[in-house]
Design an enzyme around this catalytic site. Structure first.
Site, short mmCIF file in Angstrom:
data_model
loop_
_atom_site.label_atom_id
_atom_site.label_comp_id
_atom_site.label_asym_id
_atom_site.label_seq_id
_atom_site.Cartn_x
_atom_site.Cartn_y
_atom_site.Cartn_z
CD GLU A 37 -2.79 0.76 2.59
OE1 GLU A 37 -2.67 -0.24 3.34
OE2 GLU A 37 -3.48 1.75 2.87
NE ARG A 263 3.76 -7.72 10.96
CZ ARG A 263 3.20 -7.01 9.97
NH1 ARG A 263 2.23 -7.53 9.25
NH2 ARG A 263 3.58 -5.79 9.71
CE LYS A 273 3.05 0.14 4.81
NZ LYS A 273 2.54 0.01 3.45
P1 ATP Z 1 2.71 -2.33 8.11
O1 ATP Z 1 2.04 -3.27 9.05
O2 ATP Z 1 4.16 -2.12 8.35
O3 ATP Z 1 1.98 -1.06 7.93
P2 ATP Z 1 1.49 -3.49 5.89
O4 ATP Z 1 1.29 -4.94 5.94
O5 ATP Z 1 0.31 -2.64 6.13
O6 ATP Z 1 2.72 -3.09 6.77
P3 ATP Z 1 1.65 -3.37 3.08
O7 ATP Z 1 2.07 -2.25 2.23
O8 ATP Z 1 0.22 -3.77 3.06
O9 ATP Z 1 2.11 -3.03 4.55
O10 ATP Z 1 2.58 -4.63 2.83
C1 ATP Z 1 2.89 -5.16 1.58
C2 ATP Z 1 3.24 -6.59 1.75
O11 ATP Z 1 4.33 -6.74 2.63
C3 ATP Z 1 2.09 -7.37 2.33
O12 ATP Z 1 1.93 -8.54 1.57
C4 ATP Z 1 2.51 -7.67 3.73
O13 ATP Z 1 2.01 -8.89 4.15
C5 ATP Z 1 4.03 -7.69 3.63
N1 ATP Z 1 4.63 -7.29 4.91
C6 ATP Z 1 4.43 -6.17 5.60
N2 ATP Z 1 5.10 -6.16 6.76
C7 ATP Z 1 5.77 -7.34 6.81
C8 ATP Z 1 6.64 -7.96 7.76
N3 ATP Z 1 6.97 -7.35 8.90
N4 ATP Z 1 7.14 -9.18 7.47
C9 ATP Z 1 6.83 -9.78 6.32
N5 ATP Z 1 6.01 -9.27 5.39
C10 ATP Z 1 5.47 -8.06 5.62
MG MG Z 2 -1.39 -3.41 4.89
#
Ligand code: ATP
Ligand code: MG
Length: 561
Positions: A37, A263, A273
């Site tokens: 995102e 994760r 984020k």
């Molecule tokens: P955050 O929780 O940091 O805001 P998010 O999951 O909302 O992260 P996205 O932009 O939706 O951020 O993430 C893109 C991809 O990266 C998704 O498929 C998510 O599952 C993966 N991802 C995000 N954080 C992690 C993590 N700590 N470990 C592994 N994969 C991750």
């Molecule tokens: Mg997300």
């Protein structure tokens, strides 16, 4: 720089893919995607997902899409889109022509929504956000049905079209899936599919005033793109039934297989984020690429290499259970990589002057120094030697403790690539501060000389006072003082390490580093691995310490074995 290689270690995801391939599911194709995102910069957790998704495609000769899940116009920006593309590329991955945006599917998603309304499986609800939450129930109690749930298909279609036409205010109405308010899975209790949000979108401008929710968009975007395996983190396990419901009710041609993995969490940092944005916005750090940040851009500026990050992701592997990885492992991976490639140079961070009294006045000598003992092809460079040199303040003491092998009165040390010197006397000011140290040198101890292999216990790094450049050096430690700043009730910001950045000015580096370009890695002998910073100018080169030389990970491993 080397390109990513297909992973050789297997995991439960690859086992699953291989069993699908054996059954010739999806015509033997593997298509994955990395779906960020664009509401912030990528962090090391994303790197795990990037390596997994692109690495899987690489391993099975498939494809990996880069898709921006851009459904929230108020938090998303082009700056983030660009930084994400830069970071994925820098990590060494290539999406080819497969760059997509969920916002490209807004028309298609709208059609899907009308389709569900026409099937009697979605309805327009006038409850407020708070009321919807209240009606939803809890883990223990079932939810209550919305009074608007029984609206006719015609009325729902009419209201939804008027939502789209902008007739209602933000929050006045939403479109919800009609599933089951009593479901044990709260996510299935008539989730919201569309909300009214009168906001400009970074790609679609003012075309839309209703936006699809993430859950509705995400699974359908995967399906539209023909993704075979949707790899996502564990917190989406509960969303899988909803994704399956949307795909089944809409009878989409492609029904991706979702597989969840744990994760990445790292100690001494935070990884969401939202929190990283807070650190940036409130100036707790100097931007997204602050070298203390766990962002890819921060790690890059700190001196991390793509190879070291990919190696880290390979080593942590992919598992089903959440855990926290020791940041020392990440640092270990960087040391291993830089040990092979970084040129060794000399830099004196906190200098004190040494005068070699028996060295001829005005003489300078060219000494030969190897660039990297680990790499025969790295060659040598020339170092200037002269009567006045600078050494590290902490490499001299007047009253040495036992086993002190550095310089002290009457004691000998070797100057790296140069001579053995002996401390003869110390000159001090009225306040007892050392101004300079007087030494003698052994002319025959130079490399190639009669006593070249004479052994002394200590070897010091140094620079020639007249042949060096001044530099700024930035030393870092963990951003947080607590191993897990997010545990407990206290605000994670209370655990910010106020001493995570130490700036040293007036450091002296060997001449070869004057005017250095940013982004180059070096080992400063005995001080660690450093990377030239974009703040560098010709007059003032700036170096970030990526890691010290002390490998705490290797130590832990040794103890454990
Ligand atoms: P955050 O929780 O940091 O805001 P998010 O999951 O909302 O992260 P996205 O932009 O939706 O951020 O993430 C893109 C991809 O990266 C998704 O498929 C998510 O599952 C993966 N991802 C995000 N954080 C992690 C993590 N700590 N470990 C592994 N994969 C991750
Ligand atoms: Mg997300």
């Amino acid at each position: 720089m080397s390109n990513p290689k297909p992973s050789t270690v297997s995991n439960f995801i690859h086992d699953r893919i291989e069993s699908d391939l054996n059954e010739n599911k999806n015509d033997g194709q593997v298509v994955t995607r990395f779906p960020p995102e664009p509401n912030g910069y990528l962090h090391i957790g994303h790197a795990k997902s990037i390596c997994l998704n692109f690495g899987t495609a690489l391993k099975y000769d498939g494809k990996c899409h880069l898709r921006f899940d851009d459904t929230n116009p108020s938090k998303e920006e082009t700056e983030y889109v660009e930084s994400i593309m830069e970071d994925v590329r820098w990590l060494g991955f290539d999406w080819g022509d497969d760059l997509f945006y969920a916002s490209n599917y807004f028309d298609k998603l709208y059609e899907y929504a009308e389709d569900l309304i026409k099937q009697g499986k979605a309805y327009v609800c006038d409850l407020s956000g708070d009321e919807i939450r209240e009606y939803r129930g809890t883990l223990k109690e079932p939810g209550k049905e919305s009074p608007y749930r029984a609206r006719s298909i015609e009325e729902n279609l009419d209201l939804f079209r008027r939502m789209k036409a902008g007739e209602f205010a933000n929050g006045e109405r939403v479109l919800r899936a009609k599933i089951d308010m009593k479901s044990g899975n709260i996510i299935m209790r008539d989730p919201v599919m569309y909300r009214i949000q009168k906001a400009e979108h970074h790609r679609t401008g003012s075309k839309w005033c209703i936006y699809p929710m993430y859950d509705f968009t995400h699974c359908l975007s995967d399906s539209i793109e023909g993704i075979t395996h949707s790899l996502c983190t564990l917190e989406f396990e509960n969303n899988r039934p909803l994704y399956d419901w949307f795909l089944d009710e809409l009878q989409t041609e492609c029904h991706p297989q979702q597989i969840e993995f744990a994760r990445l969490n790292l100690n001494y940092t935070v990884m969401s984020k939202r929190k990283l944005l807070e650190l940036v916005k409130n100036n707790h750090v100097n931007g997204w690429d602050d070298p203390r940040m766990p962002t890819i851009s921060g790690l890059r500026r700190r001196g991390y290499t793509p190879e070291s990050i990919r190696d880290f992701c390979e080593r942590i592997g992919v598992a089903k259970a959440d855990n926290t990885v020791d940041i020392a492992l990440l640092e270990h991976c960087l040391r291993e990589d830089l040990n092979k490639i970084a040129y060794r140079v000399m830099a004196v961070l906190k200098p004190v002057k040494v005068i070699i009294d028996n060295y001829p006045d005005g003489k300078t000598e060219d000494l030969t120094a190897e660039n990297n003992p680990e790499d025969e092809t790295a060659g040598t460079r020339t170092l200037k030697f002269s009567k006045e040199i600078l050494i590290e303040q902490e490499d001299f003491t007047e009253d040495p403790p036992k086993k002190y092998f550095r310089l002290s009165p009457g004691n000998e040390v070797r100057l790296k690539h140069a001579y053995i010197i002996k401390c003869e006397s110390v000159e001090k000011d009225d306040n007892d501060n050392i101004i300079q140290i007087h030494c003698s040198y052994d002319e025959t101890s130079k490399s190639g000389g009669a006593t070249a292999d004479r052994k002394v216990k200590g070897t010091l790094h140094w620079v020639s006072a007249a042949h060096c450049a001044e530099a700024e050096v930035r030393l870092y430690s963990h951003l947080f003082t607590k191993e897990n700043p997010e545990s407990g009730d206290e605000d994670y910001k209370n655990f910010l390490n106020r001493e995570s950045l130490e700036i040293l000015t007036g450091c002296k580096v060997e001449q070869s580093l004057a005017g250095v370009k940013p982004g180059l890695n070096f080992q400063f002998l005995r001080q660690g691995y450093f990377c030239s910073d974009p703040d560098s100018t010709n007059e003032n080169p700036v170096f970030n310490r990526a890691v010290s030389l002390r490998d705490t990970w290797a130590k832990i491993q040794k103890k454990g074995s």
